[in-house]
Design an enzyme around this catalytic site. Structure first.
Site, PDB file in Angstrom:
ATOM      1  CB  CYS A 113      -0.780  53.418  43.675  1.00 39.41           C
ATOM      2  SG  CYS A 113      -2.188  54.338  44.288  1.00 39.41           S
ATOM      3  CG  HIS A 250      -2.052  49.478  42.705  1.00 45.30           C
ATOM      4  ND1 HIS A 250      -2.367  49.518  44.046  1.00 45.30           N
ATOM      5  CD2 HIS A 250      -2.549  50.619  42.163  1.00 45.30           C
ATOM      6  CE1 HIS A 250      -3.016  50.638  44.292  1.00 45.30           C
ATOM      7  NE2 HIS A 250      -3.145  51.328  43.173  1.00 45.30           N
ATOM      8  CG  ASN A 280      -6.138  52.568  44.983  1.00 44.93           C
ATOM      9  OD1 ASN A 280      -5.164  52.178  45.621  1.00 44.93           O
ATOM     10  ND2 ASN A 280      -6.030  53.353  43.927  1.00 44.93           N
TER      11      ASN A 280
END
Ligand code: ACO
Length: 323
Positions: A113, A250, A280
């Site tokens: 990520c 993020h 996500n």
């Protein structure tokens, strides 16, 4: 001094939208649980045969058009992804080929990520080191392909998508009044591997594997790691929560974003949130959020933007830039 300035951005999301209500039909979950614990309402999922290169190529074309730049002007492509089309070659090379680029170089970067923040930092170093003048940085993921769709603790959290930016070398004077990347701080700590990993790989199982996560453990570390690299960015530049215009984190979980912003005293109206719509999307989440906030008129030239990510590894990092 040379600065790496964002001159354009773009994004692409697969057409297929999967809502929480859709997931209620396949796993023991509820819209209420997912929204309360994560803020996620829906996610986009790649269609059959639609790959990371497909999503990344579309985002790249959108970013090039937005920047008004031809592929001939790009020296380097860096693709942040943990879901490449093949074990090798790098998916960046496939995208390079599809864009018709025969010169320069392209490679993938794997920091889960945090991938986009790692890729942006790498691109900045290439530009400031005089090795590249214009760099295309892409974050593209098909996380749906590494999810265990029977595991309700993970499958509700992720989505597919891609975003991209074009960076260009421009002259600055070395002050925070310059446009471009002003600071970046990257960290990793492999001792946390078992908390978030994929249980397969070419040299271990010979399979692709599925994402495994101890969610509560990840959550426990997330806010501390995020604030660590943001405080480092503020210390390095003299900027702070009052002087930034936009916080583009993020997009893993609304609760993690809210808790980080609260700890850093960043007001909610400066925080760009897309996790409700995208879930996500790992390395794609930051460029997707940037593209959305530029398209809707929130982010404008001259704004100070704070980027931050934390993910598998663990890896974490921040980038502070003037748009
Ligand atoms: N629907 C309904 N119930 C669920 C679901 C679901 N989808 N998933 C778990 N539950 C249940 C659990 O089984 C548990 O039940 P129990 O109490 O009977 O045992 C209960 O809900 C609570 O589970 P927790 O895991 O404690 O829930 P928590 O409040 O921690 O929320 C979550 C889980 C959302 C995963 C949270 O821990 C989190 O967001 N963690 C961070 C995840 C993250 O940010 N990951 C980033 C990864 S980035 C990358 O690099 C890939």
């Amino acid at each position: 001094m040379i600065r790496s300035v964002v001159i354009g951005c773009g994004a692409y999301l697969p057409e297929n939208i999967v809502t929480n209500a859709d997931l209620e039909k396949t796993v023991d979950t509820s819209d209420e649980w997912i929204i309360q614990r994560t803020g996620i309402k829906q996610r986009h999922i790649a269609g059959e045969g639609e790959t990371t290169a497909d999503l990344g190529e579309k985002a790249a074309r959108a970013a090039l058009a937005n920047a008004g730049v031809e592929i001939a002007d790009i020296d380097l492509i860096i693709l942040a992804t943990s879901t490449p089309d093949n074990t090798f070659p790098a998916t960046a090379v496939e995208i390079q080929h599809r864009l018709g680029m025969k010169h320069g170089a392209a490679f993938d970067m794997q920091a889960v990520c945090s991938g986009f923040v790692f890729a942006l930092t790498t691109a900045d170093l290439y530009i400031r080191g005089g090795q590249a003048h214009k760099v295309l940085v892409i974050g593209a993921e098909t996380f749906s392909r590494i999810l265990d769709w029977e595991d309700r603790t993970t499958c509700v959290l992720f989505g597919d998508g891609a975003g991209a930016v074009v960076l260009e070398a421009q002259e600055g004077v070395g002050l925070t009044a310059d446009r471009g990347i002003l600071s970046s701080h990257l960290r990793s700590d492999g001792s946390h591997k078992s908390k978030l990993f994929v249980d397969g790989g070419p040299s271990s199982t010979g399979t692709v594997g599925h994402l495994r996560m101890q969610g509560r453990e990840v959550f426990k570390h997330a806010v501390g790691m995020i604030t660590d690299v943001i405080v480092a960015a503020f210390d390095a530049t003299g900027l702070n929560a009052d002087t930034i215009d936009w916080f583009v984190p993020h997009q893993a979980n609304k609760r993690i974003i809210d808790a980080s912003a609260r700890k850093l005293k960043i007001p909610p109206e400066k925080v760009v949130i897309t996790v409700d719509q995208h879930g996500n999307t790992s390395a794609a989440s930051i460029p997707l959020a940037l593209a959305q906030a530029v398209a809707d008129g929130r982010i404008n030239q001259g704004d100070i933007i704070l980027l931050e990510a934390m993910g598998g590894g663990f890896t974490w990092g921040s980038v502070l830039l003037r748009w």
